[in-house]
Design a protein around this motif. Structure first.
Motif, short mmCIF file in Angstrom:
data_model
loop_
_atom_site.label_atom_id
_atom_site.label_comp_id
_atom_site.label_asym_id
_atom_site.label_seq_id
_atom_site.Cartn_x
_atom_site.Cartn_y
_atom_site.Cartn_z
N THR A 18 111.57 35.07 -4.70
CA THR A 18 111.54 36.50 -4.42
C THR A 18 111.30 37.33 -5.67
N GLY A 19 111.11 36.66 -6.81
CA GLY A 19 110.85 37.39 -8.05
C GLY A 19 109.37 37.68 -8.22
N PRO A 20 108.98 38.19 -9.41
CA PRO A 20 107.57 38.47 -9.69
C PRO A 20 106.72 37.20 -9.54
N ALA A 21 105.50 37.36 -8.99
CA ALA A 21 104.65 36.20 -8.70
C ALA A 21 104.35 35.38 -9.96
N TRP A 22 104.12 36.06 -11.09
CA TRP A 22 103.74 35.32 -12.30
C TRP A 22 104.89 34.49 -12.85
N MET A 23 106.14 34.78 -12.39
CA MET A 23 107.29 34.03 -12.88
C MET A 23 107.73 32.93 -11.91
N ARG A 24 106.96 32.68 -10.84
CA ARG A 24 107.33 31.60 -9.92
C ARG A 24 107.26 30.28 -10.68
N PRO A 25 108.37 29.54 -10.74
CA PRO A 25 108.43 28.36 -11.61
C PRO A 25 108.02 27.08 -10.89
N LEU A 26 108.00 26.00 -11.64
CA LEU A 26 107.80 24.69 -11.05
C LEU A 26 109.04 24.28 -10.25
N CYS A 27 108.82 23.46 -9.23
CA CYS A 27 109.94 22.84 -8.53
C CYS A 27 110.32 21.57 -9.30
N GLU A 28 111.32 20.85 -8.80
CA GLU A 28 111.77 19.64 -9.50
C GLU A 28 110.64 18.59 -9.59
N THR A 29 109.89 18.44 -8.51
CA THR A 29 108.75 17.51 -8.55
C THR A 29 107.73 17.94 -9.59
N GLY A 30 107.49 19.24 -9.68
CA GLY A 30 106.55 19.76 -10.67
C GLY A 30 106.99 19.46 -12.09
N HIS A 31 108.27 19.58 -12.38
CA HIS A 31 108.76 19.24 -13.72
C HIS A 31 108.56 17.75 -14.02
N GLU A 32 108.77 16.90 -13.01
CA GLU A 32 108.51 15.47 -13.20
C GLU A 32 107.03 15.24 -13.49
N GLN A 33 106.17 15.93 -12.75
CA GLN A 33 104.73 15.80 -13.00
C GLN A 33 104.37 16.26 -14.41
N ALA A 34 104.96 17.35 -14.85
CA ALA A 34 104.66 17.88 -16.19
C ALA A 34 105.04 16.87 -17.26
#
Length: 470
Positions: A18-34
């Motif tokens: 629900t925050g600003p679109a540019w601040m939408r973060p990675l999910c847990e799977t995304g952090h693993e991918q990173a």
């Protein structure tokens, strides 16, 4: 040339954020991918990392930046929906250095089409899954071949709520303090790391009001080291803020600019009223003060903030030059404090409160919530005296009589005696008598029944404000 063109890893669902679109973060799977992407790319001779300003893109390349020691350069031309002509300009200027560029799916498509029109051979229809990358290579500055690498395979993990990891660098009058915390869009803040370096910046300011050069160098280096700690903690957003010492010093802005250069993010010098409001926002969130008028008190090294308000509005706020370190440097030379020094400290507090005491008494705010290094030190002493767990600071209370007695004991004690008190920390032992005297006088002058201790304050308020900004 060699270019690794990444699409950001999996991010939190739009419906969850629900925050600003540019601040939408990675999910847990995304952090693993990173992290997996960093392992794939760290040994490929990368010399430059560019990213869209969007947080999910910067988070995707953050582990790679940590592994290679390279900075992540955010470029607006890589932003979602950016001007295509400017994007082409960036693509043409990448040169022959090995680069990693992290951006969005449509942006990658546009870049691939640009390179294809200029001779790039792509045998298949371009794909671009989240967490995947294209490797483009060529003998000169234009790529001739392209190879697609699919995203790392992980079982998807649905986190309870998407988080952003903030690092607040609080450049205070007594200490520089780093708080790293995970925060969700609904204002839940969970601490990850805290570091503090006692600099006593406010006490070093010379007669002409300037921070001495040697102290400035130490402050810049300390901030740089704390910034490195934030980076090692994988902070997504760094927020350096300065308070009374740099606000008041004649060269404070210049020092803040140097610190900003050292940590890679401009330093924001807070006004006294901004400091008060941010602190009260943290009180509101942590203590659920409701519709009744409450008083917030934040005693720092250089200033004292007073705020009255409820869970919806602020009625009154002021910032006074009554910090514990400031008054100690001005009035206290003896250990233990002499009677005249005690009178001088109390007179300074009474004089500064004279214009506000009657109104605050009339409003009768309850509770009176206090934070700051002195308040936490007093809470630890009071808990130790009662045989309580010293970690139970938040929400504990000290009534007016107990505060008066504790201040009396501290003012009459020597440094060696204070260090022997259960719950006393060495770095606060010299300033805590002055700070206790300030708070005792505030309680007496404003007619307060006592103080409720908050372990949230300015730093958490800065995070809450960042979550609300668009």
């Amino acid at each position: 040339m060699k270019l690794h063109l990444l699409r950001h890893a999996r991010a939190a669902k739009r419906a969850q954020w629900t925050g600003p679109a540019w601040m939408r973060p990675l999910c847990e799977t995304g952090h693993e991918q990173a992290r997996a992407l960093a392992r794939q790319l760290a040994d490929r001779g990368v010399v430059r990392i560019l990213s869209s300003p969007a947080l999910r893109c910067r988070q995707t390349v953050a582990p790679l930046a940590l592994a290679t020691g390279l900075p992540v350069v955010a470029d607006e031309r890589l932003a979602e929906g950016a001007d295509e002509a400017k994007l082409h300009e960036l693509g043409d200027a990448l040169g022959d250095a090995t680069s990693v560029v992290c951006t969005h799916g449509e942006t990658i498509g546009a870049l691939l089409e640009r390179f294809r029109a200029r001779g790039l051979a792509i045998e298949e229809e371009p794909r671009c899954e989240k967490g995947s990358f294209w490797t483009l290579e060529g003998a000169g500055e234009r790529p001739q071949s392209a190879r697609y690498t699919g995203p790392p395979a992980f079982a998807r993990v649905d986190a309870d709520a998407p988080k952003v990891r903030f690092a607040v660098l609080d450049l205070g009058s007594t200490s520089f303090h780093l708080l790293v915390a995970d925060a969700t869009a609904d204002g839940d803040v969970r601490r990850v790391l805290r570091e503090r370096v006692m600099l006593r910046l406010g006490a070093t300011i010379t007669e002409d009001g300037a921070v001495p050069d040697a102290v400035c160098e130490r402050a810049v280096e300390t901030a740089r080291q704390l910034g490195e700690s934030a980076r090692r903690a994988h902070a997504d957003v760094l927020l350096p803020v300065a308070t009374a010492a740099l606000r008041d010093a004649t060269n404070g802005r210049a020092v803040a600019e140097r610190i900003g250069e050292a940590v890679g993010v401009p330093t924001r010098i807070l006004t006294g009223l901004e400091e008060a409001r941010l602190t009260f926002a943290a009180f509101r969130r942590k203590l659920k003060i409701g519709s009744r008028l409450a008083l917030g008190i934040d005693l720092g090294g250089g200033s004292l903030q007073l705020i009255t308000g409820d869970d919806r509005d602020v009625r009154f706020e002021t910032s006074l030059r009554l910090g514990a370190a400031r008054l100690h440097a001005l009035h206290v030379k003896s250990d233990p404090m002499s009677r005249d020094e005690k009178r001088a400290v109390r007179a300074a507090v009474r004089g500064a409160l004279a214009d506000y005491a009657e109104a605050v008494r009339r409003w009768d705010p309850r509770p009176a919530i206090a934070t700051g290094g002195t308040m936490r030190a007093l809470a630890r002493l009071a808990l130790a005296e009662r045989g309580r767990d010293l970690t139970e600071i938040h929400g504990s209370a000290i009534d007016a009589d107990a505060l008066r007695e504790l201040a009396r004991r501290l003012v009459q004690s020597k440094q060696s005696e204070r260090l022997a008190m259960p719950g006393m920390r060495r770095q606060r032992a010299d300033l805590v008598p002055t700070g206790a005297l300030v708070l005792r006088t505030v309680v007496e002058e404003l007619g307060l029944a006592g103080l409720t201790v908050a372990d949230w304050g300015l730093r958490e308020g800065v995070i809450l404000e960042a979550l609300e900004r668009v």
